[in-house]
Write an enzyme that holds these catalytic residues in place. Structure first.
Site, PDB file in Angstrom:
ATOM      1  N   GLY A  45       0.812  -1.222   0.000  1.00 55.96           N
ATOM      2  CA  GLY A  45       0.000   0.000   0.000  1.00 55.96           C
ATOM      3  C   GLY A  45       0.841   1.266   0.000  1.00 55.96           C
ATOM      4  N   CYS A  46       1.911   1.245   0.776  1.00 53.40           N
ATOM      5  CA  CYS A  46       2.784   2.425   0.869  1.00 53.40           C
ATOM      6  C   CYS A  46       3.500   2.669  -0.458  1.00 53.40           C
ATOM      7  CB  CYS A  46       3.783   2.253   2.008  1.00 53.40           C
ATOM      8  SG  CYS A  46       2.960   2.118   3.613  1.00 53.40           S
ATOM      9  N   THR A  47       3.887   1.593  -1.123  1.00 56.09           N
ATOM     10  CA  THR A  47       4.553   1.716  -2.418  1.00 56.09           C
ATOM     11  C   THR A  47       3.597   2.304  -3.450  1.00 56.09           C
ATOM     12  OG1 THR A  47       6.028  -0.122  -1.892  1.00 56.09           O
ATOM     13  CG2 THR A  47       5.784   0.442  -4.225  1.00 56.09           C
TER      14      THR A  47
END
Length: 150
Positions: A45-47
């Site tokens: 998700g962060c990527t």
């Protein structure tokens, strides 16, 4: 969840980026800043979120925005994340959680039935005078740019 509100002065901060450079809110005086907090570098998700901002970086710049990412990851982990995905913007390595706590984005979370403390994915849009003009708590990682620039 953060208790900061639109119209509040953004908390001042001083922290280190992925290269060990000191970064503060003062550095962005006179500029609009997208300050996004994410749970952990290089996770799915962060990527997706960070890459969405990267892919729209020129759009942000053309509208006068700077971008700054923050997580509790080490400088080394932030460096690897930035290099791997070629982010044009700095990532703060807030291992002491001073910036994270100042913006009140650390707290209880649930994931796959488990409860734990962690960073709440939150984005603050801060104006040229250091005032919070937008807070996004329900971040859509794949469409985050459009949430910010709506």
């Amino acid at each position: 969840m953060t208790t900061l509100k639109i119209g509040d002065k953004a908390p001042n901060f001083v922290s280190k980026d992925q290269d060990g450079n000191t970064v503060s809110l003062e550095d962005y005086k006179g500029k609009k800043l997208v300050l996004f907090f994410y749970p952990k570098a290089s996770t799915p998700g962060c990527t997706v979120e960070a890459c969405n901002l990267r892919d729209n970086y020129e759009r942000f710049k053309s509208l006068g925005y700077e971008i700054l990412g923050v997580s509790a990851d080490s400088e080394k982990r932030q460096t690897n994340f930035k290099k791997k995905y070629e982010f044009q913007y700095p990532l703060l390595a807030d291992e002491s959680k001073e910036v994270i706590n100042a913006f009140k984005v650390w707290g209880p979370k649930k994931f796959m039935g488990r409860e734990f403390d962690g960073i709440h994915r939150t984005t603050f849009v801060i104006d040229e005078n250091g005032t919070i003009e937008e807070i996004i708590t329900k971040v859509k990682t794949k469409d985050h740019t459009n949430q910010i620039l709506k």
